[in-house]
Design an enzyme around this catalytic site. Structure first.
Site, mmCIF file in Angstrom:
data_model
loop_
_atom_site.group_PDB
_atom_site.id
_atom_site.type_symbol
_atom_site.label_atom_id
_atom_site.label_comp_id
_atom_site.label_asym_id
_atom_site.label_seq_id
_atom_site.Cartn_x
_atom_site.Cartn_y
_atom_site.Cartn_z
ATOM 1 N N LYS A 43 36.809 29.567 41.438
ATOM 2 C CA LYS A 43 37.395 28.995 40.222
ATOM 3 C C LYS A 43 36.825 29.689 38.992
ATOM 4 C CE LYS A 43 40.114 27.523 41.485
ATOM 5 N NZ LYS A 43 40.526 27.321 42.825
ATOM 6 N N LYS A 90 50.546 33.008 40.902
ATOM 7 C CA LYS A 90 50.327 31.781 41.671
ATOM 8 C C LYS A 90 50.695 31.971 43.141
ATOM 9 C CE LYS A 90 49.631 27.296 41.993
ATOM 10 N NZ LYS A 90 48.199 26.940 41.980
ATOM 11 N N ARG A 143 54.296 32.698 38.454
ATOM 12 C CA ARG A 143 54.494 33.625 39.565
ATOM 13 C C ARG A 143 54.231 35.085 39.180
ATOM 14 N NH1 ARG A 143 57.426 31.273 43.640
ATOM 15 N NH2 ARG A 143 58.013 33.324 44.391
ATOM 16 N N GLU A 176 34.479 27.686 46.738
ATOM 17 C CA GLU A 176 35.616 27.319 45.904
ATOM 18 C C GLU A 176 35.203 27.260 44.429
ATOM 19 O OE1 GLU A 176 38.628 27.359 46.142
ATOM 20 O OE2 GLU A 176 39.423 25.984 44.657
ATOM 21 N N HIS A 197 18.529 36.283 52.183
ATOM 22 C CA HIS A 197 18.822 37.516 52.917
ATOM 23 C C HIS A 197 19.506 38.549 52.019
ATOM 24 C CE1 HIS A 197 17.564 35.656 56.649
ATOM 25 N NE2 HIS A 197 18.237 34.587 56.268
ATOM 26 N N TRP A 206 55.441 40.370 38.308
ATOM 27 C CA TRP A 206 54.070 40.692 38.690
ATOM 28 C C TRP A 206 54.174 42.053 39.352
ATOM 29 C CZ3 TRP A 206 51.167 41.816 43.069
ATOM 30 C CH2 TRP A 206 49.779 41.706 42.921
ATOM 31 N N ASN A 212 62.443 39.799 43.583
ATOM 32 C CA ASN A 212 61.085 39.352 43.879
ATOM 33 C C ASN A 212 60.782 39.817 45.294
ATOM 34 O OD1 ASN A 212 58.731 37.871 44.405
ATOM 35 N ND2 ASN A 212 59.895 36.015 44.892
ATOM 36 N N GLY A 213 59.716 40.620 45.467
ATOM 37 C CA GLY A 213 59.373 41.094 46.802
ATOM 38 C C GLY A 213 59.100 42.587 46.792
ATOM 39 N N GLU A 254 38.017 33.504 38.748
ATOM 40 C CA GLU A 254 39.440 33.810 38.517
ATOM 41 C C GLU A 254 39.920 33.413 37.130
ATOM 42 O OE1 GLU A 254 42.502 31.907 40.936
ATOM 43 O OE2 GLU A 254 41.227 30.172 41.192
ATOM 44 N N CYS A 294 56.542 37.284 41.096
ATOM 45 C CA CYS A 294 57.753 37.440 40.301
ATOM 46 C C CYS A 294 58.581 36.149 40.392
ATOM 47 C CB CYS A 294 58.662 38.580 40.733
ATOM 48 S SG CYS A 294 57.855 40.188 40.708
HETATM 49 O O1 M6R Z 1 49.899 29.253 47.982
HETATM 50 P P1 M6R Z 1 48.671 29.528 48.791
HETATM 51 O O2 M6R Z 1 47.808 28.334 48.936
HETATM 52 O O3 M6R Z 1 48.964 30.161 50.105
HETATM 53 O O4 M6R Z 1 47.864 30.588 47.941
HETATM 54 C C1 M6R Z 1 46.698 31.165 48.426
HETATM 55 C C2 M6R Z 1 45.909 31.815 47.332
HETATM 56 O O5 M6R Z 1 46.649 32.819 46.719
HETATM 57 C C3 M6R Z 1 45.470 30.805 46.271
HETATM 58 O O6 M6R Z 1 44.763 29.749 46.832
HETATM 59 C C4 M6R Z 1 44.585 31.489 45.220
HETATM 60 O O7 M6R Z 1 43.374 31.893 45.786
HETATM 61 C C5 M6R Z 1 44.354 30.576 44.019
HETATM 62 N N1 M6R Z 1 44.644 31.288 42.804
HETATM 63 C C6 M6R Z 1 42.968 30.113 43.873
HETATM 64 O O8 M6R Z 1 42.808 29.261 42.798
#
Ligand code: M6R
Length: 613
Positions: A490, A608, A27, A486, A509, A75, A101-102, A493, A2
């Protein structure tokens, strides 16, 4: 999670709020709303499910004139993402409005008690409970609005960044934070409150980062900061470092692509000023203070989530390789609830782009409470994690707006390379010559990343081949394994293709059963220590008709016999491979997502900054 933004001053509030909400949309983006309070005390609230642009469409023919107002981009946590649950929310009598927010964790108990006392709720949110509570405290105790907010907050369990206004007083605004970020901008006869500095930077550079448990009261242009237990504080006003260009797309179609292309610069910024090749030294002021303790360190723990956890995994290899410290990498969300064995001899490094991820923050607080020394590797200056750590390193990648982390990851890895080398130097586990070699190599990385970016057209063609895949496998060994994880994250997501990252040798395995002619398998197959073994793993994939996309080393002709597609990247030290090999994987997922018409910068269901657990 949020985004909140509020304005009080002499300008029109609505355009400032809407522009700010667009900047904060990373956010959360499932609904948006504004509350606008005119000087003659008319309170107009508009809210809409969907994006900030849907809110704009909703308000196109509405009266939006006001000099005081606040807005929210959501969010969803409590209550579905619809119009009714969108913020702002009102108190029962319509006098007070709130954005939040929270999560108010004890909202259910509070709500039941309020219902018994005659309160009726219009939404399913925890936020509406809080504003009803404030109204009740205000009425029952005959206290000021400010005091009612403060007293109500003492009853709340959970995390919040809130802004509240009162219909009766358009010159008055209250903000408060606990566990969720809040920045207050101080202009000429005007004030701003926001979740981060991006909505504020074009109006003023003077800001206060509110601390946990603090309220900010803006009353007739006078600002006061106090704690929830009623102690007045002298706020520290600091100057913002970010600039406007860094939060705009700068000619790219998406923030993600802009941020991918920024990496030669962001990696350089992560090590600039910290490395001294001539005398083979590294300057990391905060960490240097712990020299004696680091010399005797027995164990290192790294905590993080998502991409930051992947950077942590690279960190594990780095600290074990160079500093010879047994290192464990933990998902912060598991670590914090596992009753971990940890004491004052341990060091814990939290990795986080935002510095606000709830689980990472909580894991770090837990480690601190058990006496561990806590370090941070964070990107957002002034965020919560760097504020509680004993030392750390900012990554200096600049604002990352795309939800998919790209430049933040490579900047985290760069900071971890420096940290591990610095600790290795202190512990005497690396020779001066080897350290110098590595520092010289690090200086070449930005130009090697430039080279990797030139592969964009080739990668776009490969993306076209695989855009309709339903699954994908990413394989790597050694430093190639976190890169594979990673790369898979990517892809899934932003393109919603199911993808798995796996240690290449583990494939047999289980995941090998998935491989058929439909399955793209991306393999990190550069000429490093496990090269021959990776080639064997590729053979296993090919024998089952899997289609191999190999990330290889420039000049490796042999790989062409084994892979359907070859993406050659510049040769580099193995420990720096994540900085270069991640680039083609970022580009691949970007192009596939664009071809599938996905919202690259704001993928569905994500935000984010995950400030709820
Ligand atoms: O702000 P942070 O690095 O703590 O966030 C952690 C994850 O939420 C963040 O890396 C998330 O996995 C990304 N969307 C990946 O691209």
């Amino acid at each position: 999670m949020c985004g909140i933004v509020a304005y009080i001053g002499h300008r029109e509030a609505y355009p400032i709020i809407v522009k700010g909400l667009k900047r904060l949309e990373y956010r959360g983006y499932d609904s948006a709303g504004v509350a606008l309070l005119t000087p003659d005390k008319a309170l107009n609230i508009y809210k809409k499910s969907g994006k900030v642009s849907d809110l704009e469409a909703e308000t196109a023919d509405k009266d939006v004139h006001a000099n005081t107002g606040m807005g929210h981009t959501r969010w969803a946590t409590h209550g579905a993402p619809n119009d009714k649950n969108a913020h702002p929310h009102l108190s029962q009598n319509g006098e007070f409005a709130i954005i939040h927010n929270g999560i108010i964790e004890n909202y259910s108990t509070l709500k039941q008690a309020l219902i018994k006392r005659g309160h009726e709720f219009k939404s399913d949110t925890d936020t509406e409970v809080l504003i009803h509570l404030i109204e009740e405290v205000f009425k029952n105790n005959s206290v000021s609005f400010e005091e009612a907010v403060r007293m109500a907050l003492t009853q709340v369990v959970g995390a919040y960044a809130i802004v509240i206004l009162s219909k009766s007083d358009p010159t008055y605004l209250i903000g408060a934070r606990k566990g969720s970020p809040m920045v207050v901008g101080i202009g000429e006869n005007e004030h701003f409150i926001a979740s981060d500095a991006t909505p504020i930077v074009e109006y003023t550079r003077n800001v206060i980062y509110l601390n946990d448990g603090e309220l900010v009261i803006i009353d007739n242009n006078k600002l006061t900061v106090k704690t929830i237990d009623n102690t007045i504080k002298s706020p520290y006003i600091q100057e913002l470092e970010i600039n406007l260009e860094s939060i705009e797309k700068g000619g790219f179609d998406h923030f993600m692509m802009k941020e991918i292309y920024e990496q030669p610069r962001s990696i350089l910024d992560s090590f600039r000023g910290r490395t001294h090749v001539n005398d083979a030294t590294i300057a990391m002021a905060g960490i240097d203070k712990f020299e004696d303790k680091l010399k005797n360190i027995k164990r290192l723990l790294i905590v993080g989530c998502g991409t930051s956890w992947h950077a942590g995994l690279v960190g594990e290899y780095l600290f074990e390789d160079f500093a010879r410290i047994p290192t464990e990498v933990e998902y912060a969300s598991e670590f914090r609830y596992r009753n971990p064995v940890i004491d004052e001899n341990d060091f814990v490094i939290a990795i986080s782009q935002s510095g606000e991820t709830a689980d990472t923050l909580a894991a770090l607080e837990l480690a601190k409470s058990k006496g561990a020394t806590i370090f941070g590797v964070c990107n957002v200056v002034g965020s919560s994690i760097p504020r509680i750590t004993d030392a750390g390193a900012y990554t200096h990648a600049g604002p990352e707006i795309g939800v998919a982390s790209t430049k933040a990851f490579t900047a985290q890895v760069t900071a971890l390379i420096l940290m591990s080398l610095s600790v290795a130097q202190k512990r005497g586990t690396i020779s001066k010559e080897r350290l110098r070699e590595l520092l010289i190599e690090l200086e070449t990385i930005p130009s090697k990343v430039e080279e990797a970016l030139k592969l964009n057209d080739m990668i776009k063609e490969i993306a076209a081949e695989f855009k309709d895949s339903r699954n994908a496998l990413y394989l790597g060994r050694g430093y190639g394994f976190p890169i594979a994880l990673e790369g898979a994250l990517k892809l899934k997501e932003i393109s919603y293709i199911h993808a798995e990252g796996y240690p290449a040798a583990e494939m047999k395995h289980g995941p090998i059963a998935l491989i058929d002619e439909e399955m793209p398998v991306v393999v990190i197959a550069t000429q490093h220590s496990n090269y021959e073994k990776v080639i064997s793993n590729i053979q296993e994939v090919r024998a089952r008709k899997g289609r191999v996309i190999a990330i290889s080393t420039i000049g490796d002709e042999h790989i062409k016999d084994h892979a359907d597609y070859v993406i050659p990247i510049p040769q580099c030290e193995e420990a720096m491979l994540p900085l270069i090999a991640s680039i083609p994987l970022q580009l691949l997922s970007y192009h596939i997502a664009v071809m599938r018409e996905c919202n690259v910068d704001q993928p569905r269901n994500l935000a984010k900054s995950v400030t709820v657990e």
